[in-house]
Scaffold this motif. Structure first.
Motif, PDB file in Angstrom:
ATOM      1  N   GLN A   1       0.814  -1.214   0.000  1.00 17.59           N
ATOM      2  CA  GLN A   1       0.000   0.000   0.000  1.00 17.59           C
ATOM      3  C   GLN A   1       0.850   1.268   0.000  1.00 17.59           C
ATOM      4  O   GLN A   1       0.385   2.331  -0.395  1.00 17.59           O
ATOM      5  CB  GLN A   1      -0.930   0.005   1.219  1.00 17.59           C
ATOM      6  CG  GLN A   1      -2.027  -1.054   1.166  1.00 17.59           C
ATOM      7  CD  GLN A   1      -2.830  -1.105   2.452  1.00 17.59           C
ATOM      8  OE1 GLN A   1      -2.300  -1.378   3.524  1.00 17.59           O
ATOM      9  NE2 GLN A   1      -4.124  -0.840   2.356  1.00 17.59           N
ATOM     10  N   ASP A   2       2.095   1.155   0.457  1.00 11.32           N
ATOM     11  CA  ASP A   2       2.941   2.340   0.614  1.00 11.32           C
ATOM     12  C   ASP A   2       4.393   1.987   0.285  1.00 11.32           C
ATOM     13  O   ASP A   2       5.157   1.570   1.152  1.00 11.32           O
ATOM     14  CB  ASP A   2       2.818   2.855   2.056  1.00 11.32           C
ATOM     15  CG  ASP A   2       3.483   4.201   2.269  1.00 11.32           C
ATOM     16  OD1 ASP A   2       4.314   4.593   1.429  1.00 11.32           O
ATOM     17  OD2 ASP A   2       3.180   4.857   3.278  1.00 11.32           O
ATOM     18  N   TYR A   3       4.775   2.177  -0.987  1.00 11.20           N
ATOM     19  CA  TYR A   3       6.117   1.791  -1.419  1.00 11.20           C
ATOM     20  C   TYR A   3       7.206   2.617  -0.729  1.00 11.20           C
ATOM     21  O   TYR A   3       8.268   2.095  -0.384  1.00 11.20           O
ATOM     22  CB  TYR A   3       6.262   1.921  -2.944  1.00 11.20           C
ATOM     23  CG  TYR A   3       7.565   1.366  -3.456  1.00 11.20           C
ATOM     24  CD1 TYR A   3       7.724  -0.006  -3.665  1.00 11.20           C
ATOM     25  CD2 TYR A   3       8.659   2.198  -3.689  1.00 11.20           C
ATOM     26  CE1 TYR A   3       8.932  -0.528  -4.111  1.00 11.20           C
ATOM     27  CE2 TYR A   3       9.866   1.686  -4.133  1.00 11.20           C
ATOM     28  CZ  TYR A   3      10.001   0.328  -4.338  1.00 11.20           C
ATOM     29  OH  TYR A   3      11.193  -0.197  -4.770  1.00 11.20           O
ATOM     30  N   LYS A   4       6.935   3.905  -0.506  1.00 14.26           N
ATOM     31  CA  LYS A   4       7.931   4.753   0.149  1.00 14.26           C
ATOM     32  C   LYS A   4       8.233   4.258   1.566  1.00 14.26           C
ATOM     33  O   LYS A   4       9.385   4.258   2.007  1.00 14.26           O
ATOM     34  CB  LYS A   4       7.456   6.211   0.192  1.00 14.26           C
ATOM     35  CG  LYS A   4       7.520   6.904  -1.159  1.00 14.26           C
ATOM     36  CD  LYS A   4       7.171   8.378  -1.048  1.00 14.26           C
ATOM     37  CE  LYS A   4       7.294   9.071  -2.402  1.00 14.26           C
ATOM     38  NZ  LYS A   4       6.934  10.522  -2.313  1.00 14.26           N
TER      39      LYS A   4
ATOM     40  N   ASN B   1       5.799  -5.480  -3.278  1.00 14.09           N
ATOM     41  CA  ASN B   1       6.697  -4.396  -2.865  1.00 14.09           C
ATOM     42  C   ASN B   1       7.572  -4.834  -1.696  1.00 14.09           C
ATOM     43  O   ASN B   1       8.731  -4.429  -1.584  1.00 14.09           O
ATOM     44  CB  ASN B   1       5.889  -3.161  -2.449  1.00 14.09           C
ATOM     45  CG  ASN B   1       5.339  -2.397  -3.634  1.00 14.09           C
ATOM     46  OD1 ASN B   1       5.734  -2.630  -4.778  1.00 14.09           O
ATOM     47  ND2 ASN B   1       4.404  -1.496  -3.370  1.00 14.09           N
ATOM     48  N   TYR B   2       7.000  -5.649  -0.828  1.00 12.86           N
ATOM     49  CA  TYR B   2       7.752  -6.178   0.316  1.00 12.86           C
ATOM     50  C   TYR B   2       8.974  -6.955  -0.188  1.00 12.86           C
ATOM     51  O   TYR B   2      10.103  -6.703   0.247  1.00 12.86           O
ATOM     52  CB  TYR B   2       6.841  -7.081   1.133  1.00 12.86           C
ATOM     53  CG  TYR B   2       7.473  -7.647   2.388  1.00 12.86           C
ATOM     54  CD1 TYR B   2       7.633  -6.854   3.513  1.00 12.86           C
ATOM     55  CD2 TYR B   2       7.870  -8.979   2.451  1.00 12.86           C
ATOM     56  CE1 TYR B   2       8.201  -7.370   4.676  1.00 12.86           C
ATOM     57  CE2 TYR B   2       8.427  -9.500   3.600  1.00 12.86           C
ATOM     58  CZ  TYR B   2       8.599  -8.691   4.710  1.00 12.86           C
ATOM     59  OH  TYR B   2       9.160  -9.215   5.855  1.00 12.86           O
ATOM     60  N   ALA B   3       8.761  -7.871  -1.127  1.00 12.32           N
ATOM     61  CA  ALA B   3       9.858  -8.672  -1.663  1.00 12.32           C
ATOM     62  C   ALA B   3      10.861  -7.804  -2.423  1.00 12.32           C
ATOM     63  O   ALA B   3      12.074  -7.992  -2.293  1.00 12.32           O
ATOM     64  CB  ALA B   3       9.307  -9.769  -2.569  1.00 12.32           C
ATOM     65  N   LYS B   4      10.354  -6.858  -3.207  1.00 14.33           N
ATOM     66  CA  LYS B   4      11.239  -5.990  -3.989  1.00 14.33           C
ATOM     67  C   LYS B   4      12.171  -5.199  -3.083  1.00 14.33           C
ATOM     68  O   LYS B   4      13.386  -5.103  -3.338  1.00 14.33           O
ATOM     69  CB  LYS B   4      10.411  -5.033  -4.849  1.00 14.33           C
ATOM     70  CG  LYS B   4       9.705  -5.705  -6.015  1.00 14.33           C
ATOM     71  CD  LYS B   4       8.720  -4.760  -6.695  1.00 14.33           C
ATOM     72  CE  LYS B   4       7.912  -5.507  -7.752  1.00 14.33           C
ATOM     73  NZ  LYS B   4       6.825  -4.654  -8.315  1.00 14.33           N
ATOM     74  N   THR B   5      11.614  -4.630  -2.014  1.00 14.91           N
ATOM     75  CA  THR B   5      12.441  -3.819  -1.128  1.00 14.91           C
ATOM     76  C   THR B   5      13.318  -4.674  -0.218  1.00 14.91           C
ATOM     77  O   THR B   5      14.440  -4.283   0.112  1.00 14.91           O
ATOM     78  CB  THR B   5      11.572  -2.860  -0.292  1.00 14.91           C
ATOM     79  OG1 THR B   5      10.539  -3.598   0.381  1.00 14.91           O
ATOM     80  CG2 THR B   5      10.936  -1.807  -1.185  1.00 14.91           C
TER      81      THR B   5
END
Length: 228
Positions: free
Chosen positions: A9-12, A63-67
């Motif tokens: 929900q919040d990439y930043k 996004n969790y995995a990407k970051t």
């Protein structure tokens, strides 16, 4: 769980927690000549059902995995003496622990005769007690650095996991395996998070044991009657 959905929900926010904060910690450890221990994730290998190794190509669906993957890379760049562990599906703690997966499932099913669980999501149920012992062993090994899968041996579906919890807790509840589409999620989490732990077991004093043996021991140590 919730952390994965929050990151999608919040990439930043995901970058702040999983990349920038990790980099700051790694730099600090490097400045002091210390070893940096970083907990990553098992959720970066896509949907194919197999036991993933540390150097297998990643398939970053969230996004969790990407970051988390970006954080792994930046940690090693910022502190060469870094140990990164990708933990399995962790459980543990007392019955009063707020995020105790096993106890939460026992609470849910105690008043039921049947329960539905996903039969198309796979991982390694992993006791935090065994994770802690393996981490200490890794830290003691001066040659240990880089990425390690850290999980109890063997994998199962989410439904198989719930079935084992119910069996070891001696509850009379039937588990029906269903498609994961029955459980709506914000994040498109991977189907398979199973880990191969050969590399880890070659570096620690006591190899990680089978997940069923660890889970049984954990549940047998709980006061099931007081879980309400």
């Amino acid at each position: 769980g919730p952390a994965v959905d929050i990151c999608d929900q919040d990439y930043k926010f995901a970058e702040l927690i999983n990349v920038e904060s990790v980099q700051n910690c790694a730099i600090a450890c490097n400045n002091y000549g210390a070893k940096f221990i970083h907990l990553s994730t098992c959720g970066m290998f896509g949907d194919e059902k197999r036991y993933n190794r540390e150097n297998d190509p990643v398939i970053l669906k969230t996004n969790y995995a990407k970051t988390k993957f970006k954080g792994e890379k930046i940690a090693i760049e910022s502190c060469p003496n870094t140990i990164i562990v990708r933990p399995g599906w962790m459980y543990g703690g007392s019955i009063n622990h707020k995020k105790n997966f096993v106890v939460a499932r026992i609470k849910e099913v105690k008043s039921l005769t049947s329960v539905k669980s996903a039969m198309d999501k796979f991982g390694n149920p992993t006791w935090t007690k065994d994770v802690s012992a393996a981490l200490i062993s890794l830290m003691k090994n001066q040659k240990s650095k880089g990425v390690y899968n850290l999980a109890n041996l063997g994998g199962t579906s989410r439904a198989g996991y719930i079935e084992a919890i119910i069996k070891f807790a001696k509850l009379d509840v039937k588990v029906f395996g269903v498609d994961s589409s029955h459980f709506k999620r914000i994040s498109n989490v991977p189907d398979c998070e199973m880990l191969n732990i050969t590399r880890l077991n070659s570096k620690i004093e006591r190899p990680l044991r089978e997940w069923q043996i660890a889970l049984r021991e954990y549940i047998e140590g709980l006061d099931i009657d007081s879980i309400k």
